[in-house]
Write a protein that holds these residues in place. Structure first.
Motif, short mmCIF file in Angstrom:
data_model
loop_
_atom_site.label_atom_id
_atom_site.label_comp_id
_atom_site.label_asym_id
_atom_site.label_seq_id
_atom_site.Cartn_x
_atom_site.Cartn_y
_atom_site.Cartn_z
N VAL A 277 0.84 -1.21 0.00
CA VAL A 277 0.00 0.00 0.00
C VAL A 277 0.87 1.25 0.00
N GLY A 278 1.95 1.23 0.78
CA GLY A 278 2.86 2.37 0.81
C GLY A 278 3.45 2.65 -0.55
N TYR A 279 3.85 1.60 -1.27
CA TYR A 279 4.42 1.78 -2.61
C TYR A 279 3.36 2.33 -3.58
N ILE A 280 2.16 1.76 -3.51
CA ILE A 280 1.08 2.20 -4.40
C ILE A 280 0.74 3.67 -4.17
N MET A 281 0.61 4.06 -2.90
CA MET A 281 0.27 5.43 -2.57
C MET A 281 1.38 6.40 -2.97
N THR A 282 2.62 6.00 -2.77
CA THR A 282 3.74 6.87 -3.12
C THR A 282 3.80 7.11 -4.62
N ILE A 283 3.67 6.06 -5.40
CA ILE A 283 3.69 6.20 -6.87
C ILE A 283 2.48 6.99 -7.33
N GLY A 284 1.30 6.67 -6.78
CA GLY A 284 0.08 7.37 -7.17
C GLY A 284 0.16 8.86 -6.89
N LEU A 285 0.64 9.22 -5.70
CA LEU A 285 0.75 10.63 -5.34
C LEU A 285 1.79 11.35 -6.19
N PHE A 286 2.83 10.63 -6.60
CA PHE A 286 3.84 11.23 -7.48
C PHE A 286 3.23 11.57 -8.84
N VAL A 287 2.47 10.64 -9.40
CA VAL A 287 1.79 10.89 -10.68
C VAL A 287 0.77 12.02 -10.52
N PHE A 288 0.03 11.98 -9.42
CA PHE A 288 -0.97 13.02 -9.14
C PHE A 288 -0.31 14.40 -9.07
N MET A 289 0.82 14.48 -8.40
CA MET A 289 1.54 15.74 -8.27
C MET A 289 1.95 16.27 -9.66
N LEU A 290 2.53 15.39 -10.49
CA LEU A 290 2.99 15.82 -11.81
C LEU A 290 1.84 16.20 -12.74
N LEU A 341 -6.20 3.54 -8.82
CA LEU A 341 -5.99 4.72 -7.96
C LEU A 341 -5.59 5.92 -8.80
N ILE A 342 -4.71 5.73 -9.77
CA ILE A 342 -4.26 6.84 -10.61
C ILE A 342 -5.40 7.37 -11.48
#
Length: 432
Positions: A277-290, A341-342
Motif C-alpha cells: 500500500v505504501g508503494y502504491i500510494m507513493t507512486i500514485g501521489l507522485f503521478v498526481f503531483m505531476l 488509484l491513478i
C-alpha cells in the motif's frame, strides 16, 4: 476561455515566478507536516491513547484528525483577516511558524504510559493547533498564487498549490516507506513515529526563511480599506458566492480525502500488505503531483467551469464502481490497484489543479483571502475532514460500500454548484 496575456517584462516575469515558487515551497512543508499524522497514525495510536479495547484508540486518533478540520474555519477567519488587512505575506509567515511549532510539540508528546489520559488530551490540543494553522494556509496561499500568477496562464501557475500540497502528502508517504525499510513496526510504535515530526519542524524553519523574501501582492490602500478582511462585508455583499464555494468544496474535499487519504486505509482493510500500500500510494501521489500543471493548463483552455463540471460528473459516475467493486476484485494485483488509484487521481485533478483559483475568482481583493479560506474551510471541515471517520463508521457497521455512495451523492451536489458558476469570472481576471 483564455485570459488576455499582457506583455510582462523579464524582471516582472521573474518576480512572479519566484512568488509562485516561494509560496508553493512553504505550502509543501505545511502540508507535509499536516499529513505525516495520517501516515504514521497507526504507529502512535497505542503509545498516545493507551491499550484501548477494540477500535477506541483508532477512533480517537482519527476523531482528532477530523476535529482538527473544525479548527480550519477559525484559522481561515483569523488568517484571512490578517491576509486582507496586513498582507498575504504576513499571514503566510505566521501560519508556517505555527505549523512548525506544532510539529516539534507533537514529536515531544509524552506517552500514555508516562502521563495517562493526559497523553491523548495533549495529542488533541496539538492537533487542533495545527488545524488552526493549516486553516489559514489554504486561503492565503490560494489567494497569493492566484494574484501573482501570470495572466493567461493562471490555471497552470495556480495549479502548483496542489503540486506542493500533494507533494507534501507524497513526501509523508515516501518517508513512511523509507522508515519501514529501516525500522520494524515495533520500533516505529516504540518511538520511531517521532522522527517525521522532528523533520517537519526543521523543514518549517527553512520555509520560513524562503517566505521572508516574498513580495506582497496587495497595496497599502487596499489593505487600509474599511472592508478589508471584514466578515460583515463578505456576508453582506458576497454571501451567494460564499455558499456556492462551500457547495462545490464539499464534494471536492470529500473526494480528495477519500482518494488520497482514506484509500490507504481502505486497501489495507481489504487485505493488501501495508508495505505494498505504501508503494502504491507513493507512486500514485507522485503521478498526481505531476499531473496538476497539465490539468491546470487544460483549465486555461476550456475554462474553470468546464473543468469543475468534468470532475464532478465523471467522479460521481466512477467512484463507486472503482472503489467498491474494482479494488476488492483485483486486490492481489498491486499494478492494477495502482492503475485504478491513478485513474481516480486524474479525475480528481480536474478539480484540484484549479480549485484555489476558481475560489479566488469569486471574491474581490479586499475580502478575497477571507472569502476563499473561510468558505473552503467550512466545506472541508464538514465533509473532507470527516471522510475517514465516516468511512470507518460505515465499515464498523459492515457496509463500507455505502460510504462511496455518499461520496457520489456529494459529487452530484458539486456538479450542480459547478453548473451555477459564471462562465466568465467577475473578479481577478483584470487584476495586475
Amino acid at each position: 476561455m483564455n485570459e488576455t496575456l499582457p506583455n510582462y517584462t523579464p524582471e516582472e516575469r521573474r518576480k512572479r515566478i519566484w512568488g509562485i515558487v516561494g509560496a508553493a515551497s512553504g505550502n509543501l512543508v505545511e502540508w507535509f507536516d499536516f499529513y505525516i499524522y495520517a501516515v504514521f497514525a497507526t504507529y502512535f495510536t497505542v503509545a498516545l491513547t493507551g491499550p484501548a479495547e477494540g477500535s477506541k484508540g483508532t477512533f480517537f486518533v482519527w476523531g482528532a484528525f477530523a476535529l482538527s478540520f473544525f479548527m480550519r474555519p477559525l484559522g481561515s477567519w483569523l488568517f484571512g483577516w490578517i491576509a486582507d488587512r496586513y498582507g498575504r505575506k504576513q499571514s503566510m509567515l505566521i501560519s508556517i511558524v505555527m505549523m512548525g511549532a506544532g510539529s516539534f510539540c507533537f514529536a515531544l508528546l509524552p506517552t500514555y504510559e508516562q502521563v495517562g489520559v493526559l497523553a491523548p488530551v495533549l495529542l488533541l490540543v496539538v492537533r487542533l493547533f495545527q488545524g488552526l494553522s493549516v486553516g489559514g494556509e489554504y486561503g492565503a496561499v490560494a489567494t497569493y498564487m492566484s494574484e501573482v500568477a501570470l495572466r493567461g496562464r493562471r490555471g497552470f501557475y495556480a495549479s502548483f498549490q496542489y503540486v506542493t500540497l500533494s507533494g507534501g502528502q507524497l513526501l509523508a508517504s515516501l518517508l513512511g516507506v523509507i522508515l519501514l525499510a529501516f525500522l520494524s513496526n515495533e520500533q516505529l510504535e516504540q518511538g520511531g513515529w517521532r522522527i517525521p515530526f522532528f523533520i517537519g519542524g526543521f523543514a518549517a524553519l527553512i520555509s520560513l526563511w524562503v517566505r521572508r523574501k516574498l513580495e506582497e501582492t496587495t497595496t497599502a490602500e487596499q489593505r487600509e480599506s474599511k472592508e478589508s478582511g471584514s466578515l460583515i462585508a463578505l456576508f453582506r455583499d458576497h454571501w451567494k458566492q460564499f455558499f456556492l464555494v462551500v457547495g462545490y468544496t464539499a464534494g471536492g474535499s470529500l473526494a480528495f480525502y477519500t482518494i488520497t487519504v482514506y484509500s490507504r486505509n481502505y486497501m489495507m482493510g481489504i487485505g493488501v500488505d501495508p508495505k505494498v500500500v505504501g508503494y502504491i500510494m507513493t507512486i500514485g501521489l507522485f503521478v498526481f503531483m505531476l499531473s496538476q500543471p497539465v490539468f491546470g493548463a487544460i483549465g486555461d483552455k476550456v475554462g474553470r467551469r468546464a473543468s469543475m463540471l468534468l470532475f464532478s460528473a465523471i467522479g460521481a459516475v466512477c467512484i463507486y464502481p472503482i472503489m467498491a467493486w474494482g479494488m476488492p476484485t483485483i486486490k492481489d494485483s498491486a499494478v492494477m490497484l495502482g492503475i485504478l488509484l491513478i485513474i481516480m487521481m486524474f479525475i480528481l485533478s480536474f478539480y484540484t489543479s484549479i480549485g484555489g483559483l476558481v475560489k479566488a475568482e469569486m471574491f474581490p481583493t479586499e475580502v478575497r483571502a477571507l472569502g476563499v479560506g473561510l468558505s473552503y474551510a467550512v466545506g472541508n471541515a464538514l465533509f473532507g475532514g470527516t471522510a475517514v471517520s465516516v468511512a470507518t463508521e460505515f465499515k464498523s457497521r459492515g457496509h463500507v460500500e455505502y460510504f462511496f455512495i455518499y461520496v457520489a451523492i456529494m459529487l452530484v451536489v458539486c456538479f450542480f454548484c459547478s453548473f451555477a458558476l459564471p462562465k466568465k469570472p467577475q473578479y481577478l481576471e483584470n487584476d495586475h
